[in-house]
Structures are given as structure tokens and as C-alpha cells.
Design a protein around this motif. Structure first.
Motif: not given
Length: 799
Positions: A1-7, A156-165, A233-241
Motif C-alpha cells: 500500500m502506498k501513501f504520501s507523507l502529506d496524506w 515522499p511516498v511510503f510503500d508498506v506491506a500490510i500483513t493479513p492480521n 486530491l489527484q496528487a494524493l491518489l497519484r502518489d498512492a499509485g
């Protein structure tokens, strides 16, 4: 899952840097797979003003621009955009810049004989949108010469791995909650103001499938304007892929990515009658937003109206009821769907989506009404319109777990001693209610919590997984005793033996495409996964050879001349009912050239069945099998079957039933199935069938060479043409076990001088005297016993 520092900062009050936040996320168990600064991709792009625009002397559709980049020395740039003109302020990519859309490095070059010092860029080239009809136009007061990344503002954009739990972290707000609990700032409270309806909802909304959809809420908003969403809004979504589509679609995606709450907007003009959550009828079809048609079953929940199905509930909306630029009235839907039903439907249809991921893991059932109010307010603010009253059909299951917790478990299970006050504070910051007797009630957004160990995990990870000390396991004094099991010791011994014979070890998947698995187990039941990672990993392997064939193909396709592979692993066989059987096996594959072409040998030599037999016998010997007692027999129901060449394959057995190995050239149909060119030889050793050896002393007995010289004698026999040489060797060795220590075939001949239907086998036997040398009478007696033993197989001594 991706999200920006601004978000993230929209939900978390913090002064921490992106690097500090990334380190803390890793420490609390949310793995950061990547941290990217979009400013790096925009290096070399600057705000620039077009001073003049003149026609290109050699091309009608090109212009020659003089561009001011703020340093007083205008640059000449060739441009083909139709909107390029004097006075326009845009974005110039200078020499050395990398175009984000295609990775092209800009250079100073001549275009149709005119020098160009860069490129005026469009939105698509900078991956800022889909517009490619012209170059970017910035406001006239944009500061010329400023780096475009600094002017536009990047995060900056974070790309994190969220575990199923961790379903609560499938939205930015949940990640912010965890960071706040870990001391990285303060979680911003949700400010959701209810929107009163000004008219009754004109659409009947209900759920006829309370098991699959316990709650279905909705309302109509009429008079909306569905244009492009605002830049923030477009910028937030683009940063999230995500690709921005329209204001209505972007806002539903914003709700899902920001709060982990999927929702859907229907074009009201495309609906007929009541909108209902119900079971699908067998054979019903729906055209989904991915432009694919899916056939449904009665086990699936759908959203439908009087005209038919519009949604695969909780997974993907329908193409024909989605919103468009012409949409003026919308129906908002927000519902709770059964996670098990969502998972089963997605697997059955092979349909994946962001919504399915969240519903399958479990969304917050208490956020339906707040989520609908939040989405309504966003739409009214950005798109205008007038909202109806809300229809509440059903109710979500909001019950949560109540756990009796003992703070001492943190040390006992988590390995770290945490004060009780800190444990209580951590749980409360995460949203848990902690009573005085340590009865802990989980929040509605934590469906994964059902016991005390789950609470230990929460406390320890927020305390910091990096603060759990490494402690060595206790070790007794003295020399450690061997811990390897007989099976493990056998595997190690065989790995060394195979490597010593020039074979390279391969490690392949235990899962195969179902068609490949069935090729090696025709007519047999397979273990097939209900929810495979992909169709290429659906069936558990009944043989090691498919994986080795795939590895050989990859190596041969990349230019390898000779492939010699082995693998030790388990085959998975399915017994009666649900019983399973794992069998330890060693597989060998030889493909390509055995000997390369050369001046001494001429053409390259390929592997043949005898190479496979040699590997099988050598490895069986290393495994401790009684190779001198093995029989070479043809294939049957336990043997190679159709995967091997019928005339160039066999099995090695102890008696008629115990199969220790199979070997031979693979059938052309098998090679074609796996797309392997040329002949290939395979071996499978069934290690579980090898009889256990007698337990002996830990140390080997001292080696004592024979005191007397060995004696060799040659015999030539006429035998039936179909008699296996191994049978004759076994008979000869058994003629005098005390004296004959070895026997081997050194010549095979059929032709002139040999009767039809016969062949000549020449055998060398080695005789080893014990305490005295052989006399002539001794040797004569041994020879007579050898001839007599051979005669039982219809062998005649040649004169």
C-alpha cells in the motif's frame, strides 16, 4: 500500500521526517518496502517562459522556441506542441534530465537541422496526468527558473506491506493511529459532521441476503457536477499509485485508501427500481468495470436492481451503472459484506480488487454511517448537489472480543519486560478499552483480536520489536550430541554424493500448474489448492521432474550447452479420502550435451538411458541401498509410464514389487509438454523405499587391505538376445560369494558367428583369495560353478 507523507500528515500531527517515520514503521511491524521522493524523478525540470515562437524552417508542425530559464541566457528548444506560444509559462526538461514516463535521457541534439537544448513537457511525460495534447501551462506568475519539483511541491511516498492480521492499517488513518501509539505524533480526531437530508431517498434500498450483506446503507445526491477532481486530491491518489478518473470516483477511492472503507457511486439514471443486496442466480452474468463478463452462482452476493446485476458485491462494480462526466444524480452505497463470502467469490471468479482485499480481511463495521456522512460531505463540497435522507437497511455485526489479559504474558510470550502502566497506555492508544481487572475489549476495527497472545503482540510491537533482546538458547556442557534424524543424514549424504558427481542442486516450487502435475500422475488424485497464488502454482507436485524440466528449459533457453541438475524434496500423493502422503525423493535431470564436440570425439554426444542408470546406481549406493541385489525391470503401474520413452527406460527393484528408482530417456511427448528441445534423461530415487540399514558402531572399522593378489578371469557366454546383462551378472556373482568380489560386462556382440536370437556377453570376474592363494583345482571349481549358474539363464559358454 502506498501513501504520501502529506496524506499521512492529514491524519497525524507530527514533525518527524520521512526517514524517521519509515524506521518507526519497521520497528512496529509495518514493513516499509520502499521510500521514494518524487522530487528525485523531477530533477532537471524547471519552470520556464517562452519568449518567442517561430516556425521551424524544415517542418510545418514544429516551432523553434526561445525559452527563458531564469539565468539570463535563453535556450533554443524545438517543440511540436500546438499550444506552444510566446508568453506561455511551462516546464522545460534540460539536457541530462530523465523523462519519468519513458526513462529517456534528454540531450542537446539537432531536430531537422535545428539545435534543441531540451524539451517542453506535457503532463503525461511527467506522469502528472493523461493530457498529451499540449505542453503544461502554468500560471503567468510562476517563478521562472525555479525547479519544478519545488514549485509544484512533492511529498515522499511510503510503500508498506500490510500483513493479513492488520486490516485496520489498510487505510492511512489506521497507519497514523499505530504511529501515534508508538509516540510519533498525535492522531487527529475524525471531524465528521452529519449531513441532513433535504428530501426522502427516491430509491428503495434493502438487503435480501443478511448472511452475505448484513448492512446496506445508501442515499441519493442530485444535481452534482462530475468534473476532474482538484489537484490536491489527484496528487494524493497519484502518489498512492491510483489514476485520477473523475471527482466522484476519486472521492470513493480517497475514502477507501484513507480510511480503509470501500464505497460505490451509481449513476441514478442507469438504475431501475429497487437496489437490493441479494444472492445471484446460477448463470447470471455481469459486465464488470474491468470490461470482463463474469458468470455468477447462487453462492455469490450481488447488488442488483429490477433490470439485473450491477455489482459483484464488495469486489467490483458494473460497467453499465458507473458514473460518467454526464452524471448529475448519484446513489451512494456503503455496506458490510461477509469476509468469507467475499473471499470465496473472488477466488471462484479469479477477480481481485482493492475493495476485495479490504472486505476479505475485515473492515470496521462501525464506520458505515460515519463513512457515508464523510463521503457525502466531500461530494457536496467538490461536486455540489443536494443530499437525500439516508436509508439504513440491516445492521452490521459490531460485537468485539473481550479478553482476560495478564500483563505478565508480555515477558513470558514476548520476551520483553514492559511495565503494566506502559502496557495499559499502549492498548488504550490503539483504541482498546482496558478495565481495572485487565479485561480488554477490542475496538470494532480490530476483528483479528481474539485472545491474550494477540494483545501481547500489540503491546510488544508498539513497545518496539527492535527492543526485544536476542537471547541464546540454553546449551548443555560438553560435546553436543548429533541431532540430525536418519532422514536428514541421508539427505546430506546424497547431496554431497550428487555434487561430487558433477550435478548442480536445484530448488524448485512444490506447486505446479495442474496440467503439468496431471502429466506425471495420469488418472491419480492430486492435491489441488483452493486459493492458489496463481494458476501456475495450483497443484502439489506428484514428482520432482516437472520442476527440474522447467529449470532445464530456462537454462537451455539462455544458451547453456549442458544441464546436470538434481533436487532432493518431497512428492505429495493423495490417498483415499483426505489422507496425504509425503515421500522423500531425489530427482536428476540430464539434458543437452554430455560431451561437447571436439577434435578427438567429433560431434557432441548426448546423454542416454545408461547415463541415467549410472547416476541411479551411484546415488543408491551412496544412500546405502544393496545395489548388488537390484534387478533391472521394465515399467509397469509403479514405473515410468508414459512420461518415459518405452524402449529406453526401466526401474531398479528389490524383488518384483519394491521399486527403488526409475530412470531413462524422457518420452518426446513429455519433452514437448515442457518445451524442452532435444533428448533428456531423468532419474527418480524413491528414498522412502530404501530399506533401513543395520545399526552399527559409530566409527567405521579400520581398513585392512587383502594380503594376497586378486585373480581375474574372463568368460564369454551366448545368451538369449532379450536377457538383461544385469541378470547374468547377478547369477555369476552368486555362484561363489566367498571368492567372487566383483563382476562386470566388458563386451557385447551380436552379428557374424553368433546364432540368430542370441548375443555374446563377455564378463570379467574378480576373485579374491582369503588366507591362501588359489590352486588350479580351486580356479577350475569356481569356473564350473560360474558356468553352471549361467546355464540356469540359458547361457552357454562360448568355445
Amino acid at each position: 500500500m502506498k501513501f504520501s507523507l502529506d496524506w499521512l500528515k492529514r491524519h497525524l500531527e507530527t514533525g518527524a521526517s520521512a526517514a524517521e517515520i519509515a524506521a518507526r514503521l519497521n520497528a512496529i511491524g509495518i514493513e516499509v518496502e520502499g521510500l521514494e521522493d518524487p522530487a528525485d524523478r523531477l530533477a532537471g525540470f524547471r519552470v520556464a517562459r517562452v519568449l518567442t515562437a517561430a516556425p521551424h524552417p524544415q517542418a510545418d508542425k514544429l516551432q523553434v522556441l526561445a525559452v527563458d530559464v531564469g539565468d539570463g541566457a535563453p535556450l533554443q528548444v524545438v517543440c511540436g506542441a500546438p499550444n506552444a506560444r510566446a508568453g506561455l509559462v511551462g516546464v522545460l526538461g534540460t539536457a541530462g534530465a530523465i523523462v519519468p514516463a519513458n526513462g529517456m535521457e534528454l540531450r542537446k541534439s539537432a531536430i531537422r537541422g535545428v539545435e534543441s537544448n531540451g524539451m517542453m513537457c506535457s503532463s503525461r511525460e511527467l506522469e502528472l496526468g493523461d493530457d498529451h495534447d499540449g505542453i503544461i501551462e502554468l500560471p503567468a506568475d510562476a517563478p521562472v527558473g525555479t525547479p519544478f519539483a519545488a514549485y509544484r511541491g512533492t511529498s515522499p511516498v511510503f510503500d508498506v506491506a500490510i500483513t493479513p492480521n492488520k486490516p485496520d492499517c489498510m487505510g492511512v488513518h489506521g497507519v497514523a493511529r499505530d504511529l501515534a501509539a508508538a509516540g510519533m505524533g498525535t492522531l487527529k480526531a475524525l471531524d465528521i459532521e452529519p449531513v441532513g437530508g433535504s428530501f426522502p431517498c427516491p430509491v428503495e434500498i434493502r438487503t435480501d441476503d443478511p448472511a452475505g450483506c448484513p448492512a446496506f446503507y445508501g442515499r441519493v445526491i442530485r444535481g452534482v457536477r462530475n468534473g476532474p477532481s482538484p489537484e490536491w486530491l489527484q496528487a494524493l491518489l497519484r502518489d498512492a499509485g491510483q489514476r485520477p478518473i473523475s471527482a466522484l470516483v476519486d472521492l470513493t477511492n480517497y475514502l477507501m485508501l484513507g480510511y480503509g472503507r470501500p464505497a460505490h457511486a451509481y449513476d441514478l439514471a442507469k438504475l431501475t427500481g429497487a437496489v437490493v443486496a441479494r444472492r445471484a442466480a446460477d448463470g447470471e452474468q455481469v459486465l464488470a468495470l474491468n470490461e470482463k463478463t463474469y458468470t455468477l452462482t447462487s453462492a455469490m452476493t450481488v447488488i442488483a436492481d429490477d433490470a439485473g446485476v450491477h455489482d459483484v458485491a464488495g469486489i467490483m462494480g458494473g460497467e453499465h451503472s458507473g458514473v460518467s462526466a454526464e452524471t448529475t444524480d448519484v446513489l451512494l452505497e456503503i455496506a458490510y459484506f461477509d469476509p468469507t463470502r467475499i473471499g470465496a467469490t473472488g477466488r471462484a471468479l479469479g477477480l481481485a480488487s482493492d475493495a476485495r482485499t479490504r472486505f476479505e480481511r475485515g473492515v470496521d463495521p462501525a464506520f458505515l454511517a460515519p463513512g457515508l456522512e464523510l463521503l457525502t460531505r466531500l461530494i457536496l463540497d467538490l461536486c455540489g448537489g443536494e443530499a437525500s435522507e439516508v436509508v439504513y437497511a440491516g445492521s452490521p455485526p459490531t460485537g468485539t472480543a473481550r479478553v482476560a489479559y495478564d500483563p505478565a504474558l508480555a515477558a513470558r510470550l514476548g520476551g520483553v519486560d514492559i511495565p503494566e502502566a506502559e502496557q495499559r497506555a499502549i492498548l488504550e492508544r490503539l483504541g482498546f478499552a482496558v478495565a481495572g481487572d485487565w479485561t480488554v475489549t477490542a475496538p470494532t476495527w480490530r476483528p483479528d483480536v481474539d485472545g491474550a497472545p494477540d494483545l501481547v503482540e500489540e503491546v510488544v510491537r508498539i513497545h518496539g520489536l527492535d527492543r526485544v533482546a536476542s537471547v541464546a538458547l540454553p546449551r548443555t556442557d560438553g560435546v553436543a550430541r548429533p541431532t540430525a534424524t536418519p532422514s536428514q543424514a541421508l539427505e546430506r549424504r546424497l547431496r554431497r554424493a550428487a555434487a561430487a558427481r558433477g550435478l548442480n542442486e536445484a530448488v524448485t516450487w512444490s506447486f505446479l500448474p495442474e496440467s503439468e502435475a496431471r502429466h506425471f500422475a495420469p488418472g491419480e488424485a492430486l492435491w489441488v489448492l483452493e486459493n492458489p497464488i496463481s494458476e501456475d502454482m495450483k497443484a502439489m507436485r506428484p514428482s520432482l521432474l516437472p520442476g527440474l524440466l522447467a529449470a532445464a528449459r530456462r537454462n537451455l533457453d539462455r544458451g547453456a550447452d549442458s544441464v546436470r541438475l538434481f533436487e532432493i524434496g518431497r512428492r505429495y500423493l493423495r490417498g483415499e479420502g483426505a489422507t496425504s502422503d509425503e515421500r522423500l525423493t531425489l530427482g536428476v535431470l540430464l539434458a543437452g550435451e554430455k560431451v561437447p564436440r571436439g577434435w578427438a570425439t567429433g560431434k557432441a554426444t548426448a546423454f542416454d538411458a545408461f547415463d541415467g542408470k549410472a547416476e541411479a546406481l551411484a546415488l543408491l549406493a551412496a544412500a546405502g541401498a544393496p545395489v548388488d541385489k537390484l534387478q533391472v525391470m521394465g515399467p509397469d503401474s509403479l514405473g515410468p509410464g508414459s512420461q518415459f520413452h518405452p524402449g529406453q527406460s526401466a526401474t531398479l527393484r528389490l524383488g518384483p514389487k519394491t521399486v527403488l528408482a526409475r530412470f531413462g530417456a524422457l518420452h518426446p511427448a513429455t519433452l514437448a509438454k515442457f518445451d524442452v528441445d532435444g533428448p533428456a534423461v531423468a532419474v527418480e530415487l524413491f528414498l522412502d523405499a530404501i530399506p533401513a540399514g543395520k545399526s552399527g558402531a559409530f566409527a567405521r572399522p579400520a581398513y585392512a587391505p587383502a594380503a594376497l593378489q586378486a585373480v581375474r578371469r574372463d568368460f564369454a557366454f551366448l545368451v538369449p538376445a532379450d536377457l538383461p546383462a544385469g541378470d547374468l551378472l547377478r547369477a555369476v556373482r552368486g555362484a561363489d560369494k566367498a571368492s567372487i568380489v566383483a563382476a562386470r560386462v566388458f563386451d557385447v556382440f551380436a552379428g557374424p558367428g553368433v546364432p540368430e536370437g542370441k548375443k555374446s556377453l563377455a564378463i570379467e570376474i574378480t576373485l579374491q583369495p582369503a588366507d591362501k592363494s588359489f590352486t588350479d583345482e580351486d580356479l577350475k571349481g569356481i569356473a564350473e560353478r560360474v558356468v553352471s549358474a549361467a546355464a540356469k539363464l540359458s547361457a552357454e559358454l562360448r568355445s
